[in-house]
Motif scaffolding. Structure first.
Motif, short mmCIF file in Angstrom:
data_model
loop_
_atom_site.label_atom_id
_atom_site.label_comp_id
_atom_site.label_asym_id
_atom_site.label_seq_id
_atom_site.Cartn_x
_atom_site.Cartn_y
_atom_site.Cartn_z
N CYS A 57 0.83 -1.21 0.00
CA CYS A 57 0.00 0.00 0.00
C CYS A 57 0.87 1.26 0.00
N LYS A 58 1.84 1.27 -0.88
CA LYS A 58 2.78 2.39 -0.92
C LYS A 58 2.07 3.71 -1.25
N GLN A 59 1.14 3.68 -2.19
CA GLN A 59 0.42 4.90 -2.57
C GLN A 59 -0.45 5.40 -1.42
N LEU A 60 -1.06 4.46 -0.70
CA LEU A 60 -1.92 4.85 0.43
C LEU A 60 -1.10 5.50 1.53
N MET A 61 0.08 4.96 1.83
CA MET A 61 0.95 5.55 2.85
C MET A 61 1.45 6.92 2.42
N THR A 62 1.79 7.05 1.14
CA THR A 62 2.24 8.36 0.64
C THR A 62 1.15 9.41 0.79
N ASP A 63 -0.09 9.02 0.45
CA ASP A 63 -1.20 9.97 0.58
C ASP A 63 -1.48 10.30 2.04
N TYR A 64 -1.36 9.31 2.91
CA TYR A 64 -1.64 9.55 4.33
C TYR A 64 -0.66 10.55 4.92
N PHE A 65 0.64 10.34 4.68
CA PHE A 65 1.63 11.26 5.24
C PHE A 65 1.62 12.62 4.51
N SER A 66 1.16 12.64 3.27
CA SER A 66 0.96 13.93 2.60
C SER A 66 -0.17 14.70 3.28
N TYR A 67 -1.21 13.97 3.66
CA TYR A 67 -2.33 14.60 4.38
C TYR A 67 -1.86 15.13 5.73
#
Length: 306
Positions: A57-67
């Motif tokens: 879930c690399k994209q999901l983690m990237t979006d989470y920490f971007s948020y």
């Protein structure tokens, strides 16, 4: 376990601790330092995620920490905006040699905040129909209202009363829309947001009344100055205003050509006929005397060798 996962977890724990400390801290300077550490941690985590190829879930983690990064960036700029607002209100004194707070500073800060909310909407994993997305819309509307308010304050400082009144009216419309949108759904941050909107509504009403009063006084002063100028023009003679072009609306406003009888003028104390009488006086002929003096002066030069 992958080293990237371990580093991400340890950095994430430190990140959560700093976020909690920033919420509990009361000092603006300390909170800004904590937000700097939080944003630095977010950048480090983003780099670790980008370098790792084995994370699920690399994209999901990237979006989470971007948020998380955007939320804390907004909180950081809100702290800075609160500092400037306190200086404008006189709650906090400006240090000697420090920068004086101006409404333009708050306009720039709220521009940055609005840009961050726009970036938050670009996160791909954010649910377009969820509560968070709707809260982003409400917050965007609210901070756009605050930006409009401080633009009106800029015009008020520059004595542009009419522009300030128009912007205050626009703020009132935005506040009504934001309140109706905020009350349409249940969210923990709804209550605090509504309170801030009501406080802003009172400030807008107060400043709008002040702008109305200042505009009325300015209009009265301009009318009084115009009336005085017209009265002074009526009292002037046409002979004194030959270079001025003025349109007379009716016969009663015709100018006075000159004053009759004319005003007294000062003249020299010596009568004029004494100067004229010199033309009729016969002075004695002194030609012989002039010739003798000239001949004597010639012999004296010859004797003395001059």
């Amino acid at each position: 376990m992958n080293k990237a996962v371990v580093s991400t977890q340890s950095t994430g724990v430190q990140l959560e601790d700093n976020v909690q400390l920033a919420k509990e801290c009361t000092s603006h300077e300390k909170r800004l330092e904590l937000y700097e550490e939080i944003l630095s941690s977010c950048r480090d985590i983003a780099q670790l995620i980008k370098k790792s190829d084995k994370l699920e879930c690399k994209q999901l983690m990237t979006d989470y920490f971007s948020y998380i990064r955007i939320v804390n960036t907004i909180d950081r700029f809100l702290v800075m905006a609160q500092q400037v607002a306190d200086k404008l209100k006189g709650v906090v004194e400006t240090h000697v040699g420090g920068k004086t707070a101006r409404p333009e500073d708050l306009v720039r800060l709220y521009d940055i905040i609005l840009q961050n909310y726009a970036d938050m909407k670009d996160i791909t994993s954010l649910d377009k129909d969820g509560e968070i997305y709707r809260l982003v819309d409400v917050n965007t509307q609210f901070y756009r209202t605050k930006r409009c308010f401080y633009i009106a304050e800029c015009h008020l400082v520059q004595s542009n009363w009419l522009n300030a009144i128009v912007l205050y009216d626009k703020c009132t419309e935005h506040i009504a829309q934001s309140l109706s949108a905020a009350q349409s759904f249940n969210f923990p941050a709804q209550q605090g947001l509504c309170e801030e909107m009501r406080v802003l509504e009172q400030q807008v009403y107060s400043q709008r009344c002040s702008a109305h009063a200042s505009a009325f006084l300015q209009t009265q002063l301009v009318e009084d100055a115009t009336t005085d100028a017209l009265e002074s023009d009526k009292n002037k003679m046409l002979a004194d205003t030959l270079e001025d072009f003025k349109i007379r609306k009716n016969v009663n406003e015709l100018p006075t050509i000159a004053t009759l009888p004319p005003d007294f003028q000062t003249i020299p104390c010596k009568p004029t006929f004494f100067d004229i009488s010199l033309n009729h006086i016969d002075f004695p002929n002194l030609d012989e005397r002039v010739e003798k003096e000239s001949s004597l002066s010639g012999w004296g030069k010859w004797i003395w060798g001059r």
